[in-house]
Design a protein around this motif. Structure first.
Motif, PDB file in Angstrom:
ATOM      1  N   LEU A  25     -14.044 -26.965 -10.272  1.00  0.00           N
ATOM      2  CA  LEU A  25     -13.391 -25.738 -10.117  1.00  0.00           C
ATOM      3  C   LEU A  25     -12.760 -25.720  -8.696  1.00  0.00           C
ATOM      4  CD1 LEU A  25     -12.488 -22.934 -11.220  1.00  0.00           C
ATOM      5  CD2 LEU A  25     -14.870 -22.116 -10.657  1.00  0.00           C
TER       6      LEU A  25
ATOM      7  N   SER B 152     -10.927 -31.136 -22.022  1.00  0.00           N
ATOM      8  CA  SER B 152     -10.581 -31.549 -20.700  1.00  0.00           C
ATOM      9  C   SER B 152     -10.902 -32.964 -20.300  1.00  0.00           C
ATOM     10  CB  SER B 152     -11.638 -30.518 -19.898  1.00  0.00           C
ATOM     11  OG  SER B 152     -11.850 -30.708 -18.392  1.00  0.00           O
TER      12      SER B 152
ATOM     13  N   GLY C  51      -9.518 -25.725 -18.260  1.00  0.00           N
ATOM     14  CA  GLY C  51      -9.994 -25.515 -17.011  1.00  0.00           C
ATOM     15  C   GLY C  51     -10.272 -23.936 -16.910  1.00  0.00           C
TER      16      GLY C  51
END
Length: 196
Positions: A15, A122, A156
């Motif tokens: 992140l 992802s 995400g």
């Protein structure tokens, strides 16, 4: 628990590095771009390996059953009502924890989406971005990497949204830190002891 904390560490790093790379043009560079890219790639490989371990373990152990949504919309509604209203009024949870029901209906639904849809999306899109020759040349009118990058970004953001709710709901045990303590110690203390 070890898997959970390793995966959480990877996700936090992904992140931070992903945001740093995505907003680099806006001057948001808490992590230098080159370091962010290298770290993001390494953490992505680690997170993908941990997910593969999870998927194999769930399939072989039969524990994957805890992640399958079941019961239709009514259980989801009852649990969502509890989160939005009932728990603030001191109502007992509609689906208490036991060994056969590890997760409530909202947890099952959310974990299923995250672990069996968003994580594979992802990972697959991350592999295509890491090895661009694997991406299609075109998707519709767009160059192949653009939709791959958008899928990776969407996954995400959705997993980040899940993280926010996950961290908040982890404060709703018998005390603000009770569920976090359980995640560290492995000892369940959230439920009151059964009557004698």
């Amino acid at each position: 628990r070890l898997w959970h904390w390793l995966h959480a560490t990877c996700f936090a790093g992904l992140l931070a590095t992903g945001l740093s790379m995505h907003y680099a043009d806006a001057g948001f560079l808490p992590i230098p771009f080159r370091i962010a890219v290298l770290t993001h790639n390494a953490l992505g490989v680690a997170a993908a390996s941990l997910w593969l371990l999870f998927a194999v373990a769930m399939a072989l152990s039969g524990q994957g059953r805890h992640y399958r949504p079941r019961g239709g919309r009514r259980p989801l509604y009852l649990q969502l009502r509890h989160y939005a209203y009932g728990m603030f009024r001191g109502e007992p949870p509609p689906f208490p924890f036991d060994l056969e029901h590890k997760f409530n209906p909202v947890q099952r639904f959310a974990y299923f989406i995250v672990m069996y849809a968003l994580m594979p999306l992802s990972i697959a899109s991350g592999i295509a971005l890491l090895f661009p020759l694997l991406a299609p040349l075109h998707v519709g009118k767009h160059p192949g990497l653009w939709p791959v990058a958008m899928a990776h970004l969407a996954a995400g953001y959705l997993m980040s949204l899940f993280l926010v709710f996950h961290l908040y709901l982890a404060t709703t045990g018998t005390s603000v830190g009770a569920l976090y303590r359980e995640m560290v110690t492995g000892v369940r203390i959230s439920d009151p002891p059964p009557p004698r």
